[in-house]
Design an enzyme around this catalytic site. Sequence first.
Site, mmCIF file in Angstrom:
data_model
loop_
_atom_site.group_PDB
_atom_site.id
_atom_site.type_symbol
_atom_site.label_atom_id
_atom_site.label_comp_id
_atom_site.label_asym_id
_atom_site.label_seq_id
_atom_site.Cartn_x
_atom_site.Cartn_y
_atom_site.Cartn_z
ATOM 1 N N ASN A 10 4.604 68.571 23.351
ATOM 2 C CA ASN A 10 4.476 69.905 23.926
ATOM 3 C C ASN A 10 4.275 69.726 25.428
ATOM 4 O OD1 ASN A 10 3.791 72.454 24.755
ATOM 5 N ND2 ASN A 10 1.894 72.591 23.567
ATOM 6 N N TRP A 11 5.337 69.987 26.172
ATOM 7 C CA TRP A 11 5.278 69.729 27.620
ATOM 8 C C TRP A 11 4.503 70.810 28.370
ATOM 9 C CZ3 TRP A 11 11.041 67.929 28.873
ATOM 10 C CH2 TRP A 11 11.308 66.793 28.111
ATOM 11 N N LYS A 12 4.150 71.885 27.686
ATOM 12 C CA LYS A 12 3.391 72.995 28.284
ATOM 13 C C LYS A 12 4.071 73.448 29.587
ATOM 14 C CE LYS A 12 -0.725 71.428 25.915
ATOM 15 N NZ LYS A 12 -2.167 71.333 25.850
ATOM 16 N N HIS A 96 -0.353 78.583 19.600
ATOM 17 C CA HIS A 96 -1.090 77.532 20.317
ATOM 18 C C HIS A 96 -2.396 78.109 20.851
ATOM 19 C CE1 HIS A 96 -2.186 74.485 23.239
ATOM 20 N NE2 HIS A 96 -1.420 73.661 22.539
ATOM 21 N N GLU A 98 -3.801 77.849 23.578
ATOM 22 C CA GLU A 98 -3.723 78.402 24.941
ATOM 23 C C GLU A 98 -3.140 79.813 24.902
ATOM 24 O OE1 GLU A 98 -1.736 74.937 26.451
ATOM 25 O OE2 GLU A 98 -3.599 73.832 26.128
ATOM 26 N N GLU A 168 -5.254 71.595 15.863
ATOM 27 C CA GLU A 168 -5.628 71.238 17.225
ATOM 28 C C GLU A 168 -7.024 71.780 17.532
ATOM 29 O OE1 GLU A 168 -1.799 70.390 19.639
ATOM 30 O OE2 GLU A 168 -2.375 72.458 19.965
ATOM 31 N N GLY A 174 -6.678 68.328 25.952
ATOM 32 C CA GLY A 174 -6.694 68.059 27.387
ATOM 33 C C GLY A 174 -8.035 67.583 27.912
ATOM 34 N N SER A 214 -5.650 65.365 22.693
ATOM 35 C CA SER A 214 -5.884 64.061 23.338
ATOM 36 C C SER A 214 -5.404 62.889 22.487
ATOM 37 C CB SER A 214 -7.359 63.888 23.710
ATOM 38 O OG SER A 214 -7.754 64.893 24.622
ATOM 39 N N GLY A 235 0.261 66.650 23.985
ATOM 40 C CA GLY A 235 0.349 67.301 25.286
ATOM 41 C C GLY A 235 0.507 66.266 26.381
ATOM 42 N N GLY A 236 -0.596 65.917 27.021
ATOM 43 C CA GLY A 236 -0.576 65.009 28.171
ATOM 44 C C GLY A 236 0.253 63.747 27.969
HETATM 45 P P1 13P Z 1 -3.328 67.140 24.889
HETATM 46 O O1 13P Z 1 -2.591 66.061 24.133
HETATM 47 O O2 13P Z 1 -3.035 67.135 26.350
HETATM 48 O O3 13P Z 1 -4.791 67.133 24.568
HETATM 49 O O4 13P Z 1 -2.769 68.541 24.352
HETATM 50 C C1 13P Z 1 -2.671 68.754 23.005
HETATM 51 C C2 13P Z 1 -1.937 70.021 22.772
HETATM 52 O O5 13P Z 1 -2.425 71.095 23.087
HETATM 53 C C3 13P Z 1 -0.602 69.947 22.188
HETATM 54 O O6 13P Z 1 -0.123 71.185 21.823
#
Ligand code: 13P
Length: 251
Positions: A10-12, A96, A98, A168, A174, A214, A235-236
């Site tokens: 997920n590149w956000k 998600h 967010e 999640e 993050g 993470s 994510g990251g």
């Molecule tokens: P991180 O891997 O950056 O913690 O993000 C996880 C995430 O929200 C994937 O959708």
Amino acid sequence: MSRKIFIAGNWKMNTTLEEAVDLAKSVVQECKNRGDVEVAVCPPYVSLSAVAQVIKGSGVKLGAQDVHWEVSGAFTGKVSVAMLKSVGCEYVIIGHSEQRQYFGETDETVNKKVKAALAGGLKPIICVGELLSERENGFTEKVVEKQIVGAYKDLSKEDALKTVIAYEPVWAIGTGKTATPEQAEEVHLFIRKELEKLYDSDLSSKIIIQYGGSMNPKNAKELLAKENVDGGLIGGASLKGDQFKGVVIPQ
Ligand code: 13P
């Protein structure tokens, strides 16, 4: 039960068009020898089409980060299922944390999006997870149960079988704080039992449940070793090809 491992990036809200194309090239290259593992990338909308060209023929799948439930019309800023299909998406992330925290996503809108996605031939990756305060107060299962029941409301078994779930925990996203493999396994097993209550054991044994929060090359192997952890939503660590590879092919 042999469920396929499924790792999605997920590149956000990261990568310009050019950066997205470069990252997609790197993912294709780095993840060449992934064997049976299903891999998807979920770039921002504006890069979907270009990334689709890069990953063509590689087996890497394309996903979007959200979708609107209406078919078309006066919904400024929104993107429909048909639009996502037309650029080559197979998956779409829905609910998600967010989206829930910052953009008013509710269990009801998640349910509408899930239904629209399935009706239009997209596979939803449905995100659930508790806040830190909810975990600390012992509400993890209550929160996750409500999110699952809401997301699957009025969904047939046939449709439900096409979904993926991402657990999640919000406190792990993050933050560098990963759930321990035991914490993840506990909630994944709980989710599977919820699915069994809503449908049956056949369905609950087939649904892929990813972990997200993470997850990185250092902790992926331990997390994926758990019986009910079938992959990751990253994510990251999905923003660099070699890091992503470290989760797809953990050493
Ligand atoms: P991180 O891997 O950056 O913690 O993000 C996880 C995430 O929200 C994937 O959708």
